[in-house]
Design a protein around this motif. Structure first.
Motif, PDB file in Angstrom:
ATOM      1  N   ALA A   1       0.769  -1.266  -0.007  1.00  0.00           N
ATOM      2  CA  ALA A   1       0.050  -0.189  -0.011  1.00  0.00           C
ATOM      3  C   ALA A   1       0.822   1.415  -0.253  1.00  0.00           C
ATOM      4  N   GLN A   2       1.917   1.153   0.715  1.00  0.00           N
ATOM      5  CA  GLN A   2       2.703   2.240   0.818  1.00  0.00           C
ATOM      6  C   GLN A   2       3.364   2.613  -0.681  1.00  0.00           C
ATOM      7  N   ARG A   3       3.896   1.712  -1.227  1.00  0.00           N
ATOM      8  CA  ARG A   3       4.376   1.717  -2.748  1.00  0.00           C
ATOM      9  C   ARG A   3       3.496   2.242  -3.563  1.00  0.00           C
ATOM     10  N   LYS A   4       2.120   1.817  -3.407  1.00  0.00           N
ATOM     11  CA  LYS A   4       1.104   2.280  -4.289  1.00  0.00           C
ATOM     12  C   LYS A   4       1.034   3.801  -3.954  1.00  0.00           C
ATOM     13  N   ALA A   5       0.956   4.321  -2.804  1.00  0.00           N
ATOM     14  CA  ALA A   5       0.473   5.641  -2.245  1.00  0.00           C
ATOM     15  C   ALA A   5       1.706   6.424  -3.101  1.00  0.00           C
TER      16      ALA A   5
END
Length: 531
Positions: free
Chosen positions: A139-143
Motif C-alpha cells: 500500500a505504501q508503494r502504491k501511495a
C-alpha cells in the motif's frame, strides 16, 4: 526495510481515499507554476505590471521553497508532520486565493511567492513522512506511485490546462480551482494519522540562517539586478559567503558531534555529490527554458495563453511519456548511461531551439526541438533520483531526499531568475546598440532610448509598442518597431544560453559519473520521485 505480515495486514487496511487526497495535494503543488508560466501576458495585462515583475515572482516562489525546505522538514519534526501538512496546505491556499483576488504585483509577491513558497517548504517533507507513517508494504508503494504519478501528470498537462482556462475563462479561475482542490484535501484531514519523530530535537539555528542567506542571496541578487536595483554585488557576495560559511559550519559541528542542519557526511559519496549536481543542472535547464519560451511565445509571437500552452506541450508531454517508459524499461541498467543520453538530447533540443528562433513565425517551428529536449528531460527524471539516493541507507534516505529536493528547487529558481535577467539585459544592450547605429533616430531620441532601457528594460509586444508610440513621427515609430522586432529574438537566443550551458555541464559531469561503479539502491527511494 522488509515488511512484516503485520505491516502487510495494516497496509491492506490503508485508506485508498487518503492516497488520492495526497495525490491531489501534489497535483496542485506542481501545476501551480505551470499556470503562472502560461498566464504571464494575462497577468501583466490585468494587473498593469511588467513581464519581468511576474517572472521575478515566479523565481521568488521557487527560491523560497528551496531556501526553507530543510527548515520546513525540521519544523515538521518538532511540531508534528500532520501540523506541518495542514499549515503548508493553508499557506498554499492563501497564495492561490491571493492570485484570484490580487490587484497588484505586490500582493502576488507577498502572498503567492513568499507565503505560498513557505507552504510548499512545509508541505513536501511532511507528505513524505505521512505516507511512510500511514501506509506500509504494498500500500505504501502504491501511495508513493500515485503521488508521483500526480506530479508527473501535473507537469505534463499543466501548460495545456492553464492555457485553456486562461484563454477561454480567466487565469484567476485557475487559481480559484486550486483553492477548491485544497479544501477537498483538507476535508479528509481526519484520515491522516500523525507520525511521531524520534530523532534529535536540537536545532541548528546558525546552519538554518546560513542556508537561507546563501541560496536566497544568490538568487535575490540576480532578481535585483534584473529589476535595475542597487547593491547587487553586495547581495550576491552575502549569498556566496553564506554558502561557503555553511560548509565550514557543518563540518565543524560534525567534528564536535553537535546537531547539524544537514549531515555533511552524506556528501562523502561521489555518487550522491554527482547526483545532486546533476539534479541542480537539470532544473536550471528546465527553469531557464520554461521562463524564456513562454515570454517569447506570448510577447514576441503574441500567442494567447492557450497557444503558448499548446506550443510548450511537446516538451512537457514527451518528458512525461519518456519518463514513464524509461522508468519501467531501465531495469538493472546503470543509470549513469541513461543520464548521459538525457543530457545529450536536452543539449541538442535546446541548441536547435536557439538556431530556429530567428526564423520562427509560429510555435510549429519548436515542435521537434521541444520533443527532443523533453525526451532528454524524461530520461533524467526517470533516473536521477534513484541514482542520487542509491548509496544512502534507509535510515538517512529521508534527509538525503530533502537535500535532493532543495538542490532541485534551488536550480529551478536560479534558472528562472538568471535566464530572465539575461533576457532583459541582452534586450537592453542590443536595443541600445541598434538605436545608436540608427540613421533614422536623432541623437536626442537615441539618448532617451538608452536612459529608459537603463532603468526599465522590458519585453513588449509589437502591439503594445505601437500603442506606446502613438503621437511620435511615423518614421520614428517604424524604426523603433523594427529595432524591437530584430532585438527580441536575439535576446531570447542569448537567454537560452543559460539552459544550454547547464545541459552541457550536465553532459560533462555524466562522463565522470560513468567512471564510478554502479551502485544498486540501498534503500527504498520512492519518496524521491518528487525531486
Amino acid at each position: 526495510m522488509t515488511s512484516t505480515p503485520q505491516d502487510d495486514a495494516g497496509a491492506s487496511a490503508g485508506n485508498p481515499r487518503l492516497a488520492i487526497l495526497l495525490a491531489m495535494a501534489m497535483f496542485v503543488l506542481v501545476v501551480d507554476t505551470s499556470l503562472m508560466n502560461v498566464s504571464i501576458s494575462a497577468v501583466v495585462r490585468d494587473l498593469d505590471t511588467t513581464v519581468s515583475g511576474v517572472q521575478s515572482a515566479i523565481a521568488l516562489e521557487a527560491l523560497v521553497s528551496a531556501a526553507f525546505i530543510l527548515i520546513g522538514s525540521k519544523i515538521g519534526d518538532l511540531f508534528g508532520r500532520k501540523w506541518a501538512y495542514v499549515v503548508g496546505l493553508l499557506a498554499y491556499a492563501v497564495g492561490a486565493l491571493a492570485m484570484t483576488l490580487a490587484q497588484s504585483l505586490t500582493a502576488i509577491i507577498v502572498f503567492w511567492a513568499v507565503i505560498g513558497g513557505l507552504g510548499a517548504s512545509l508541505l513536501l517533507p511532511a507528505m513524505q513522512s505521512l505516507i511512510h507513517g500511514n501506509f506500509a508494504g504494498a500500500a505504501q508503494r502504491k501511495a508513493f506511485a500515485l503521488v508521483g504519478a500526480a506530479a508527473a501528470i501535473a507537469a505534463a498537462v499543466g501548460p495545456l490546462l492553464g492555457g485553456f482556462i486562461t484563454t477561454y475563462l480567466s487565469w484567476r479561475l485557475a487559481f480559484l480551482l486550486e483553492v477548491v482542490i485544497i479544501a477537498v484535501v483538507l476535508s479528509g484531514i481526519r484520515l491522516v494519522k500523525d507520525v511521531p519523530y524520534t530523532g534529535s530535537r536540537h536545532i541548528d539555528g546558525v546552519g538554518a540562517v546560513l542556508s537561507v542567506l546563501g541560496m536566497g542571496g544568490v538568487v535575490l541578487g540576480i532578481l535585483v539586478w534584473q529589476e535595475g536595483g542597487e547593491s547587487v554585488v553586495a547581495i550576491l557576495a552575502v549569498g556566496v559567503v553564506a554558502l561557503g560559511s555553511l560548509v565550514v559550519w557543518l563540518r565543524r559541528r560534525r567534528r564536535l558531534a553537535q546537531p547539524t542542519l544537514i549531515d555533511p557526511d552524506l556528501f562523502a559519496s561521489k555518487v550522491f555529490r554527482f547526483g545532486i549536481t546533476e539534479q541542480s543542472l537539470q532544473q536550471i535547464a528546465l527553469g531557464g527554458t520554461m521562463i524564456a519560451l513562454p515570454i517569447y511565445l506570448q510577447v514576441v509571437l503574441e500567442y494567447s495563453a492557450m497557444g503558448a500552452g499548446l506550443s510548450i506541450a511537446p516538451l512537457s508531454l514527451s518528458m512525461f511519456a519518456v519518463a514513464l517508459v524509461a522508468g519501467k524499461k531501465a531495469g538493472t541498467h546503470n543509470p549513469s548511461g541513461i543520464i548521459r543520453w538525457g543530457f545529450t538530447l536536452l543539449l541538442v533540443g535546446i541548441a536547435t531551439v536557439i538556431l530556429v528562433v530567428p526564423r520562427a513565425d509560429s510555435g510549429w517551428w519548436l515542435v521537434v526541438p521541444l520533443l527532443v529536449a523533453g525526451s532528454g528531460l524524461g530520461l533524467l527524471v526517470s533516473q536521477l533520483n534513484n541514482y542520487t539516493l542509491a548509496p544512502i541507507t534507509e535510515e538517512r534516505v529521508s534527509e538525503a531526499a530533502g537535500i535532493n529536493s532543495a538542490a532541485g528547487s534551488f536550480g529551478l529558481s536560479f534558472g528562472l531568475a538568471f535566464a530572465g535577467a539575461i533576457l532583459l539585459a541582452a534586450l537592453s544592450t542590443i536595443f541600445t546598440s541598434m538605436a545608436a547605429d540608427s540613421t533614422v533616430l536623432d541623437a536626442a531620441e537615441q539618448t532617451q532610448v538608452a536612459e529608459v532601457l537603463e532603468h526599465d528594460a522590458q519585453v513588449v509586444s509589437t502591439t503594445e509598442l505601437e500603442n506606446l508610440l502613438v503621437g511620435q513621427p511615423q518614421d520614428t515609430q517604424d524604426e523603433i518597431i523594427r529595432i524591437n522586432t530584430e532585438a527580441r529574438p536575439l535576446a531570447l537566443q542569448i537567454a537560452m544560453l543559460v539552459p544550454l550551458v547547464a545541459a552541457l555541464a550536465g553532459l560533462l559531469v555524466s562522463f565522470r559519473m560513468a567512471r564510478l561503479p554502479y551502485v544498486p539502491p540501498a534503500a527504498p527511494v520512492e519518496a524521491a520521485v518528487w525531486g
